[in-house]
Write a protein that holds these residues in place. Structure first.
Motif, PDB file in Angstrom:
ATOM      1  N   HIS A 216      47.242  38.540  23.310  1.00  0.00           N
ATOM      2  CA  HIS A 216      46.966  37.418  22.258  1.00  0.00           C
ATOM      3  C   HIS A 216      46.395  36.065  23.080  1.00  0.00           C
ATOM      4  O   HIS A 216      45.699  35.384  22.398  1.00  0.00           O
ATOM      5  N   ALA A 217      46.597  35.876  24.386  1.00  0.00           N
ATOM      6  CA  ALA A 217      45.882  34.961  24.922  1.00  0.00           C
ATOM      7  C   ALA A 217      44.459  35.180  25.077  1.00  0.00           C
ATOM      8  O   ALA A 217      43.513  34.139  24.938  1.00  0.00           O
ATOM      9  N   ARG A 218      43.915  36.669  25.083  1.00  0.00           N
ATOM     10  CA  ARG A 218      42.529  36.798  25.040  1.00  0.00           C
ATOM     11  C   ARG A 218      42.037  36.355  23.578  1.00  0.00           C
ATOM     12  O   ARG A 218      40.920  35.842  23.337  1.00  0.00           O
ATOM     13  N   ARG A 219      42.766  36.990  22.616  1.00  0.00           N
ATOM     14  CA  ARG A 219      42.625  36.755  21.142  1.00  0.00           C
ATOM     15  C   ARG A 219      42.222  35.137  20.919  1.00  0.00           C
ATOM     16  O   ARG A 219      41.524  34.572  20.062  1.00  0.00           O
ATOM     17  N   LEU A 220      43.116  34.210  21.623  1.00  0.00           N
ATOM     18  CA  LEU A 220      42.945  32.986  21.339  1.00  0.00           C
ATOM     19  C   LEU A 220      41.818  32.318  22.171  1.00  0.00           C
ATOM     20  O   LEU A 220      41.678  30.844  22.393  1.00  0.00           O
ATOM     21  N   GLY A 221      40.991  33.028  22.720  1.00  0.00           N
ATOM     22  CA  GLY A 221      39.720  32.693  23.477  1.00  0.00           C
ATOM     23  C   GLY A 221      39.949  32.048  24.666  1.00  0.00           C
ATOM     24  O   GLY A 221      38.999  31.635  25.303  1.00  0.00           O
ATOM     25  N   LEU A 222      41.006  32.651  25.504  1.00  0.00           N
ATOM     26  CA  LEU A 222      41.115  32.058  26.859  1.00  0.00           C
ATOM     27  C   LEU A 222      40.220  33.091  27.778  1.00  0.00           C
ATOM     28  O   LEU A 222      40.154  34.307  27.376  1.00  0.00           O
ATOM     29  N   ALA A 223      39.565  32.617  28.655  1.00  0.00           N
ATOM     30  CA  ALA A 223      38.830  33.389  29.868  1.00  0.00           C
ATOM     31  C   ALA A 223      39.585  34.541  30.324  1.00  0.00           C
ATOM     32  O   ALA A 223      40.698  34.275  30.635  1.00  0.00           O
ATOM     33  N   PRO A 224      38.938  35.623  30.409  1.00  0.00           N
ATOM     34  CA  PRO A 224      39.717  36.789  31.186  1.00  0.00           C
ATOM     35  C   PRO A 224      40.421  36.418  32.384  1.00  0.00           C
ATOM     36  O   PRO A 224      41.654  36.752  32.726  1.00  0.00           O
ATOM     37  N   ARG A 225      39.724  35.531  33.320  1.00  0.00           N
ATOM     38  CA  ARG A 225      40.240  35.066  34.397  1.00  0.00           C
ATOM     39  C   ARG A 225      41.692  34.300  34.182  1.00  0.00           C
ATOM     40  O   ARG A 225      42.429  34.461  34.994  1.00  0.00           O
ATOM     41  N   ARG A 226      41.432  33.494  33.324  1.00  0.00           N
ATOM     42  CA  ARG A 226      42.583  32.533  33.175  1.00  0.00           C
ATOM     43  C   ARG A 226      43.692  33.407  32.738  1.00  0.00           C
ATOM     44  O   ARG A 226      45.218  33.375  33.100  1.00  0.00           O
ATOM     45  N   VAL A 227      43.439  34.487  31.709  1.00  0.00           N
ATOM     46  CA  VAL A 227      44.614  35.234  31.431  1.00  0.00           C
ATOM     47  C   VAL A 227      45.232  36.256  32.352  1.00  0.00           C
ATOM     48  O   VAL A 227      46.377  36.117  32.627  1.00  0.00           O
TER      49      VAL A 227
ATOM     50  N   ARG B  93      42.576  22.835  25.506  1.00  0.00           N
ATOM     51  CA  ARG B  93      41.266  22.384  26.364  1.00  0.00           C
ATOM     52  C   ARG B  93      39.962  23.293  26.087  1.00  0.00           C
ATOM     53  O   ARG B  93      39.018  22.851  25.903  1.00  0.00           O
ATOM     54  N   GLN B  94      40.447  24.714  25.978  1.00  0.00           N
ATOM     55  CA  GLN B  94      39.204  25.490  25.555  1.00  0.00           C
ATOM     56  C   GLN B  94      38.721  25.126  24.490  1.00  0.00           C
ATOM     57  O   GLN B  94      37.171  25.071  24.237  1.00  0.00           O
ATOM     58  N   ALA B  95      39.417  25.049  23.414  1.00  0.00           N
ATOM     59  CA  ALA B  95      38.824  24.618  22.082  1.00  0.00           C
ATOM     60  C   ALA B  95      38.156  23.326  22.289  1.00  0.00           C
ATOM     61  O   ALA B  95      37.048  23.066  21.555  1.00  0.00           O
ATOM     62  N   ALA B  96      38.641  22.286  22.795  1.00  0.00           N
ATOM     63  CA  ALA B  96      38.060  21.123  23.184  1.00  0.00           C
ATOM     64  C   ALA B  96      36.789  20.991  23.631  1.00  0.00           C
ATOM     65  O   ALA B  96      35.841  20.266  23.583  1.00  0.00           O
ATOM     66  N   ARG B  97      36.795  21.752  24.867  1.00  0.00           N
ATOM     67  CA  ARG B  97      35.736  22.090  25.523  1.00  0.00           C
ATOM     68  C   ARG B  97      34.303  22.416  24.685  1.00  0.00           C
ATOM     69  O   ARG B  97      33.424  21.772  24.713  1.00  0.00           O
ATOM     70  N   THR B  98      34.559  23.450  24.094  1.00  0.00           N
ATOM     71  CA  THR B  98      33.642  23.857  23.054  1.00  0.00           C
ATOM     72  C   THR B  98      33.170  22.739  22.086  1.00  0.00           C
ATOM     73  O   THR B  98      32.070  22.560  21.704  1.00  0.00           O
ATOM     74  N   THR B  99      34.377  22.127  21.518  1.00  0.00           N
ATOM     75  CA  THR B  99      33.829  21.001  20.582  1.00  0.00           C
ATOM     76  C   THR B  99      33.202  20.026  21.168  1.00  0.00           C
ATOM     77  O   THR B  99      32.079  19.477  20.610  1.00  0.00           O
ATOM     78  N   SER B 100      33.428  19.561  22.252  1.00  0.00           N
ATOM     79  CA  SER B 100      32.763  18.357  22.789  1.00  0.00           C
ATOM     80  C   SER B 100      31.417  18.724  23.244  1.00  0.00           C
ATOM     81  O   SER B 100      30.368  18.218  23.273  1.00  0.00           O
ATOM     82  N   PRO B 116      25.414  26.523  22.853  1.00  0.00           N
ATOM     83  CA  PRO B 116      26.656  26.058  22.125  1.00  0.00           C
ATOM     84  C   PRO B 116      27.821  26.626  22.629  1.00  0.00           C
ATOM     85  O   PRO B 116      27.823  27.986  22.987  1.00  0.00           O
ATOM     86  N   GLY B 117      28.944  25.850  22.739  1.00  0.00           N
ATOM     87  CA  GLY B 117      30.016  26.511  23.103  1.00  0.00           C
ATOM     88  C   GLY B 117      30.132  26.445  24.786  1.00  0.00           C
ATOM     89  O   GLY B 117      31.159  26.623  25.305  1.00  0.00           O
ATOM     90  N   ARG B 118      29.030  25.880  25.539  1.00  0.00           N
ATOM     91  CA  ARG B 118      29.290  25.769  26.810  1.00  0.00           C
ATOM     92  C   ARG B 118      30.087  24.773  27.460  1.00  0.00           C
ATOM     93  O   ARG B 118      30.076  23.764  27.005  1.00  0.00           O
ATOM     94  N   PRO B 119      31.107  25.126  28.248  1.00  0.00           N
ATOM     95  CA  PRO B 119      31.919  23.822  28.591  1.00  0.00           C
ATOM     96  C   PRO B 119      31.084  23.056  29.345  1.00  0.00           C
ATOM     97  O   PRO B 119      30.393  23.080  30.112  1.00  0.00           O
ATOM     98  N   VAL B 120      31.717  21.774  28.990  1.00  0.00           N
ATOM     99  CA  VAL B 120      30.996  20.551  29.388  1.00  0.00           C
ATOM    100  C   VAL B 120      31.446  20.342  31.259  1.00  0.00           C
ATOM    101  O   VAL B 120      30.443  20.023  31.827  1.00  0.00           O
ATOM    102  N   ALA B 121      32.627  20.822  31.313  1.00  0.00           N
ATOM    103  CA  ALA B 121      33.034  20.643  32.799  1.00  0.00           C
ATOM    104  C   ALA B 121      32.088  21.589  33.645  1.00  0.00           C
ATOM    105  O   ALA B 121      32.055  21.338  34.945  1.00  0.00           O
ATOM    106  N   ALA B 131      35.637  15.605  31.416  1.00  0.00           N
ATOM    107  CA  ALA B 131      37.259  16.274  31.791  1.00  0.00           C
ATOM    108  C   ALA B 131      38.159  15.534  31.035  1.00  0.00           C
ATOM    109  O   ALA B 131      39.051  15.786  30.363  1.00  0.00           O
ATOM    110  N   ARG B 132      37.925  14.066  31.047  1.00  0.00           N
ATOM    111  CA  ARG B 132      38.906  13.054  30.523  1.00  0.00           C
ATOM    112  C   ARG B 132      38.692  13.227  29.129  1.00  0.00           C
ATOM    113  O   ARG B 132      39.912  13.254  28.309  1.00  0.00           O
TER     114      ARG B 132
END
Lengths: 316, 557
Positions: A216-227, B93-100, B116-121, B131-132
């Motif tokens: 589910h964490a992968r499904r939610l778009g989290l990076a594989p490393r984070r997961v 955060r993951q979602a916000a990064r892609t958004t910002s 698109p979708g590349r993290p700002v950080a 980051a803030r």
């Protein structure tokens, strides 16, 4: 609150265990042939001299009297005096403690990251090449006893290649002053724990990575490393923490074979020397120290495991 | 938004889904309806581009945008060792990064090309400000998503672990996680299963709201109430094939396929209004009043229980004679399950006693004798979690009879298979591991496992949740039959329909206290254990007591 009561309960149980261990060790030294007076009397013991020495060393009372005497002394904070060296036991331990502690600390500092990294790397694709290499190596390495590994490594790297000193003779009490002497003992000490802990981490990680929450964490778009590191690993390390406690305990007890092969003046060497000389106060003090370490380390591991598994409500 | 063409799924020679085709535009709700094991979940997971191990998919699935997923068991997708807040912030955060990042790309003009979708950080010169900003966006996203999912704010929730939330809150938490990523499609697998009427209504309304905002919602469910409330289109499945597909009103009003008609006919009785069970008037009549009918099989006196130091139930007393059924209703988090766990010896109460035939039961399970264990059985809410994932279901079910009744393995196995078969689980299904069974199938297996101990008291936590209407009716019939044979039933439920159908008395657990639902519902049992089914009709104060479900039962007996 539950935790608090649990710690108190465990500590009081631990105290009883420590007293029991020292009593048992005392009984066993009593069962050994000869005593410190015989050792001191040397090769041609004259019965009169042995009796005199016994009297001087306070070895004349009954076993129960001597043990209670020692226990009361400990309660007053007095570990007694070495029968052979004539110095206070506390000084004895203060001298041989640091080398063992240094070895144990360096081993643990290297052990945890290496074992976790190895276990995680193997678990990412179970059954694939990397996993086979890591798993195969660790099983093979685990099968080698410490003394054999110590002798082989010493023979190759110290005697044949001459890269490293073969023993710690001359380094004195502070091994850190001469880091080269640490390399071989630490390698030997690392070998087996790294295998057992990485195997446990691998097993836990395979389960955790295959779980619903990891998917589910992968499904939610989290990076594989984070997961892997932030979601699966905290679920996977609980058994490894218990094993790590056992390893820490083993290391802090001074690994006798390793200290003997590399001539490290640590607690393990002190213990073998004291047993050979029937130096009862030193033996008892070391038994006390080792038992206390075991109790503390295991309690800490159980608390850590409890924290890592918040669902296991109530630790009793 | 969604286009599925000739989707087929097969596992080990068994066809799970056979050539399903449909399309769903934005803003619509499609309900996939069918009995458990009819392939609903397989289709739902195919929309996520996932499948269970060993399942082979073919056909095409096209989905625009991100897919949010609400699984059948929220507990199984929530990390047990991570606090709620940490995980939400991480997703945000993951979602916000892609958004910002997308925002930055937008304002920097067309001259600069940004992935698109590349993290700002990842761009060091923007790190601190980025980051803030990311953190701020993430915080507000979390607050918004929690609000959308009707959960309390992060201040109250963030430090908790998933197991400290009720089943309803867990479901809403999973929804909040999905909403953080602004999905264009939501696949909800039995989202209302096991939820109390209020939560159920909230989730249902929320899904409709999300559809109105332009998301396409695919709802996999058994529950025709929910379907009726929000679905635009209905697809009825039977054995992995489409039995019927059409606009919701049409399918519900004029079902063409016999399969649809059967499912609709077995709907549980129309539910009395339970909009908010808390507002029901409490009466002075105490639950500890002697049951009028024979000695108590199970009695609970002055039970108080806490989680850590937080009180959950206080001073609860109840009496349950043999052959009677007591239903305990209440909202999620009101302590229904804790009450059941105290009775079963799984949770140590702070005060109070549990008596079985007048003899006190030890508060801890380990102190109860094997006979006592057999006599009080528990069917857990989370059927998945109550099975060992590595052993075949049938073996685990028959083990109860070996362990608690001392039967030989062969005899226990035969009994288990017979009972499982009776509950609609053929040997071919139960020879598999729990992972290969659907939620509804496992729930029935869990019931069979408890019944094999030949209990005197059966505690059922949300026993009908996740069952299709036909199976639900057969499970309730079996329970009713056992009750008439002298089984004392304690039913924990959100579902008023189930409660009125089976229970002699209905209590509401609210604010930690158990109170009769309504003076006129709390009728004295109208039938001795040997009483005929005709006597079993409930005389509630409402006019809706003579519900279709009651007739169905009379037909079968």
């Amino acid at each position: 609150m539950i935790m608090h009561g649990y710690v108190v309960r465990r500590l009081s149980l631990g105290l009883a265990q420590i007293v029991l261990v020292t009593a048992l060790v005392f009984a066993l030294t009593e069962a050994l042939p000869g005593d410190a007076a015989v050792v001191l009397a040397g090769d041609a013991p004259d019965p009169g001299r042995v009796a005199r020495l016994r009297h001087e060393l306070g070895l004349t009372g009954s076993a129960a009297e001597r043990y209670t005497g020692w226990l009361l002394g400990v309660l007053r904070g007095d570990l007694g005096t070495s029968m052979i060296a004539g110095r206070p036991v506390a000084a004895f331990i203060a001298e041989s403690g640091p080398p063992t502690a240094q070895l144990a600390a360096i081993t643990l500092l290297l052990l945890v990251p290496l074992a976790v990294a190895g276990g995680v790397a193997a678990a990412v694709r179970p059954g694939r090449a990397l996993d086979r290499v890591i798993s195969g190596t660790s099983v093979a390495l685990y099968a080698v006893p410490e003394f054999a590994l110590a002798i082989v490594l010493g023979a190759v790297f110290a005697l044949r290649l001459g890269w490293l000193p073969p023993t710690a003779i001359g380094a004195g009490g502070d091994l850190l002053a001469d880091p080269a002497v640490l390399v071989l003992p630490v390698l030997v000490l690392l070998a087996r724990p790294i295998c057992s802990i990485s195997r446990l981490v691998r097993g836990g990680m395979i389960d955790a990575l295959g779980s619903g929450y990891a998917a589910h964490a992968r499904r939610l778009g989290l990076a594989p490393r984070r997961v892997r590191w932030a979601h699966a690993l905290p679920n996977a390390v609980t058994p490894a923490v218990q094993q790590l406690a056992r390893t820490t305990d083993w290391l802090l007890g001074g690994v006798i074979t390793v200290e003997a092969v590399f001539v490290v003046p640590g607690l393990g060497s002190a213990l073998t020397g004291a047993v050979a000389a029937r130096d009862v106060p030193v033996i008892l003090a070391l038994a006390l120290l080792f038992a206390a370490t075991t109790v503390t380390v295991n309690l800490l591991a159980d608390i850590a495991a409890y924290r890592l598994a918040p669902r296991s409500d109530g630790a009793g | 938004m969604i286009r599925v063409d000739a989707l087929t799924a097969a596992a080990g020679g068994r066809t799970l889904v056979g050539g399903v085709t449909f399309a769903l535009p934005a803003g619509q709700v499609l309900a996939l309806v069918g009995p458990s094991g009819s392939g609903k979940t397989t289709i739902g997971r195919a929309l996520l581009r996932e499948h269970a191990p060993g399942v082979v998919l073919s056909g095409t699935v096209e989905v625009t945008g991100r897919v949010g997923y609400l699984p059948q068991h929220p507990a199984s997708v929530l990390n047990p060792v991570r606090r709620v807040g940490g995980v939400l912030r991480e997703i945000a955060r993951q979602a916000a990064r892609t958004t910002s990042a997308a925002g930055a790309a937008g304002t920097s003009g067309a001259g600069r090309r940004e992935t698109p979708g590349r993290p700002v950080a990842h761009r060091p010169w923007l790190r601190s400000a980025g980051a803030r900003r990311t953190r701020e966006i993430a915080e507000s996203l979390v607050v918004t998503a929690l609000g959308q999912a009707a959960l309390p704010g992060p201040a109250e929730l963030a430090r908790r672990f998933p197991h400290q939330l009720s089943g309803g809150q867990q479901q809403r938490l999973v929804l909040a996680q999905a909403l953080l990523r602004s999905p264009s499609v939501i696949v909800a697998d039995e989202p209302t299963t096991g939820q109390d009427p209020v939560t159920k209504h909230q989730i249902t309304r929320l899904l409709r709201l999300l559809a109105n905002q332009g998301m396409a919602v695919v709802l996999l469910t058994h529950d025709f109430d929910v379907v009726e409330e929000i679905a635009d289109r209905i697809m009825v499945l039977g054995d992995g094939r489409v039995a019927e597909h059409g606009p919701a009103g049409e399918v519900l009003a004029r079902p063409r396929h016999p399969h649809t008609r059967r499912l609709l006919a077995a709907r549980p009785p129309a539910r009395p209004d339970t909009g908010d069970v808390r507002t029901r008037p409490a009466t002075a009549r105490s639950w500890s009043a002697p049951a009028p009918d024979g000695p108590d099989r199970l009695a609970v006196a002055g039970l108080t229980a806490r989680h850590r130091s937080a009180p959950v139930i206080s001073d609860v007393s109840l009496r349950l004679p043999a052959g009677h059924c007591l239903a305990v209703l209440g909202r999620s988090g009101d302590g229904k399950t804790t009450l059941a766990r105290c009775i079963a010896g799984l949770h140590r109460p702070a005060a109070g006693t549990v008596l079985l035939d007048g003899r006190p039961l030890a508060p801890a399970l380990v102190r109860r004798s094997r006979a006592e264990l057999a006599r009080v059985q528990y069917v857990f809410q989370d059927a998945h979690a109550s099975f060992d994932p590595h052993r075949p279901v049938a073996a685990q079910v028959s083990r109860t009879a070996v362990r608690l009744r001392g039967l030989g393995a062969g005899e226990a196995g035969r009994e288990a298979l017979a009972l499982l078969d009776r509950l609609g689980l053929p040997a071919a299904t139960t020879a598999r591991r729990p992972g290969a069974l659907s939620g509804g199938e496992l729930r029935r297996a869990a019931l069979a496992r408890a019944l094999l101990a030949a209990p005197d008291v059966l505690i059922c936590d949300e026993i009908t949740a996740g069952l299709d209407t036909v199976t639900q009716a057969s499970v309730l019939d079996l329970l009713d039959e056992l009750r008439r044979d002298g089984l004392a039933l304690l039913l924990i439920s959100h579902d008023m329909g189930v409660a009125t159908r089976l229970a002699d008395r209905v209590g509401v657990l609210s604010g930690g206290r158990l109170e009769p639902l309504d003076p006129s519902t709390d009728v004295t049992p109208r039938h001795p254990p040997s009483g005929g089914p005709a006597a079993r009709r409930l005389r509630t104060s409402g006019s809706d007591a003579h519900a279709p479900g009651t007739h169905h039962k009379e037909d079968t007996s």
